[in-house]
Motif scaffolding. Structure first.
Motif, PDB file in Angstrom:
ATOM      1  N   GLU A 238       0.806  -1.221   0.000  1.00 34.35           N
ATOM      2  CA  GLU A 238       0.000   0.000   0.000  1.00 34.35           C
ATOM      3  C   GLU A 238       0.841   1.274   0.000  1.00 34.35           C
ATOM      4  N   PRO A 242       4.037   1.621  -4.222  1.00 38.51           N
ATOM      5  CA  PRO A 242       3.653   2.820  -5.000  1.00 38.51           C
ATOM      6  C   PRO A 242       4.739   3.894  -5.007  1.00 38.51           C
ATOM      7  N   ILE A 245       7.735   2.762  -7.137  1.00 42.27           N
ATOM      8  CA  ILE A 245       7.437   2.872  -8.566  1.00 42.27           C
ATOM      9  C   ILE A 245       7.530   4.327  -9.026  1.00 42.27           C
ATOM     10  N   THR A 253       3.412   5.643 -13.408  1.00 41.91           N
ATOM     11  CA  THR A 253       2.749   5.620 -12.097  1.00 41.91           C
ATOM     12  C   THR A 253       1.414   4.891 -12.154  1.00 41.91           C
ATOM     13  N   VAL A 256       0.622   1.399 -10.656  1.00 36.62           N
ATOM     14  CA  VAL A 256       0.212   1.155  -9.267  1.00 36.62           C
ATOM     15  C   VAL A 256      -1.206   0.599  -9.222  1.00 36.62           C
ATOM     16  N   SER A 257      -2.115   1.218  -9.979  1.00 38.09           N
ATOM     17  CA  SER A 257      -3.505   0.752 -10.010  1.00 38.09           C
ATOM     18  C   SER A 257      -3.599  -0.645 -10.601  1.00 38.09           C
ATOM     19  N   TYR A 302      11.245  -6.548  -6.795  1.00 41.29           N
ATOM     20  CA  TYR A 302      10.880  -5.120  -6.739  1.00 41.29           C
ATOM     21  C   TYR A 302      12.148  -4.275  -6.846  1.00 41.29           C
TER      22      TYR A 302
END
Length: 417
Positions: A238, A242, A245, A253, A256-257, A302
């Protein structure tokens, strides 16, 4: 479907739609409509979270003492009322009071719900019920987030307030089915010394059998602490991912969604089937160990997405998010199994309250841990996170193995009939 599970599913399906609306618009409402600063909003969220940690145990403890059915009904109704009050908040003080109230009764109701599941089901059925409810929760929150788009599109104070009031009404509707829960969700009734039959919803005046305090159960406290550490993976998804990124990768960006949707889909599709069998202590330990390995892989992946071109960055992030989502599914299933199987049957509510307290403390500390590792030191910070997740999972696996050995020894000690 079991009557208890059917009622809980119906209540969750309805109420969490309303909760999804609040999760989507609350922070924006506080900043853009009421006019609170980012720091003020952060203070409110921090204080209210701390209050929720404290009331988690209270809810579980009370569920062992009074009617869990009535307690859950009252707590959920109080939470719905508190959420409705957001539409009438005007300043920092009023929002703080509302947020603390909502967090207090919300955390207490969650612990009460877990006590009900612990009492109404046995073995694998407990984990299965948790998996079903978590899947329903994800679906409902996603629907609520979609409905919240009305307020976001209108982008006016009146629209925000109308949508929030509507969400509160939906939440209240979800409370109604809880009243129909059967009496078996309550703690066992003990007959008074006079021999009179007590009410089915209340304990008699006779002194109850003394149950051990979960705060003196070092094994359970260690399990709670380790699960809280591993639970920081929620904050990583959460907050950490984000920001990583946006600040450290070439990926857009908007990804993220996409990753959040991917996570939701994996949880909805796989939580129930992958939770099967985790009511068994040995399997719970194995799946949490697997989750730890996946989280370590996800953290390193990541990290590798930083400093590479767009296409490989996107591929690495999607791969990491997929491993992360499956780690979440398996870790939740395994931790549910152990948190239920290692309790004392005399006071499962108190034990579940302690476990919920640990999860709340982990959630409070997680943003600071993520910020001081991955976001501050980059690759080395991600490696540190990978080790934290892996070591906590391996330690939980050791607890599971010790419990399996203890159960085996207990069975061998029982003389044949």
């Amino acid at each position: 479907m079991d009557p208890v599970l059917r009622i809980l599913v119906l209540a969750t399906l309805i109420s969490r739609v309303g909760r999804g609306v609040f999760l989507t618009v609350t922070v924006l409402y506080l900043t853009f409509v009421i006019g609170l600063s980012v720091s003020e909003t952060a203070v409110i969220l921090g204080i209210s979270s701390a209050v929720g940690v404290l009331t988690s145990y209270v809810g579980g403890h009370l569920a062992d003492r009074i009617s869990a059915r009535r307690l859950l009904f009252v707590l959920l109704a109080a939470e719905g009322f508190a959420l409705a009050c957001y539409a009438f908040a005007a300043d920092f003080t009023s929002v703080l009071i509302i947020a603390c109230t909502a967090s207090a009764v919300g955390s207490a109701s969650n612990a009460t719900r877990m006590a009900i599941i612990a009492r109404a089901f046995e073995g694998p059925a407990r984990v299965s019920a948790r998996a079903v409810l978590r899947t329903v929760t994800n679906i409902s929150i996603a629907l609520g987030a979609s409905f919240a788009g009305v307020a976001l599109l209108a982008d006016s104070a009146q629209a925000y307030r109308i949508v929030m009031l509507g969400a509160a009404i939906v939440y209240f509707l979800g409370v109604i089915p809880v009243w129909k829960l059967p009496q078996r969700v309550n703690a066992p009734v003990r007959v008074a010394a006079t021999g009179t039959s007590p009410s089915t919803d209340h304990h008699p005046a006779a002194a109850p059998v003394q149950a051990p305090s979960p705060f003196k159960d070092r094994r359970y406290l260690l399990l709670t602490a380790l699960c809280a550490v591993f639970g920081m993976q929620f904050s990583l998804a959460e907050v950490g991912v984000p920001l990583w990124i946006a600040q450290n990768t070439a990926a857009p960006t908007a990804l993220v969604s996409v990753l959040l949707i991917l996570n939701t889909l994996i949880v909805v599709i796989f939580q129930i089937p992958l939770a099967r069998g985790t009511g068994d202590v040995q399997k719970s330990g194995k799946v949490i160990t697997l989750a730890g390995m996946l989280m370590a892989i996800a953290a390193i992946t990541y990290a590798l997405a930083g400093g590479v071109p767009v296409v490989p960055a996107v591929l690495l992030l999607v791969t990491a998010a997929t491993a992360h989502a499956f780690a979440e599914v398996w870790s939740q299933a395994g931790s549910w199994g152990l948190s239920f199987e290692l309790v004392n049957d005399l006071n499962p509510g108190a034990y579940q309250g302690v476990f919920a307290m640990g999860a709340g403390l982990g959630a409070m500390c997680a943003p600071f841990v993520v910020a001081s590792t991955a976001l501050k030191f980059g690759f080395l910070g991600w490696v540190a996170l990978a080790l934290i997740f892996l070591c906590s999972a391996l330690a939980i696996g050791v607890i599971a193995k010790q419990e399996v050995r203890r159960m085996s020894s207990a069975l061998q000690a029982v003389p044949p009939a």
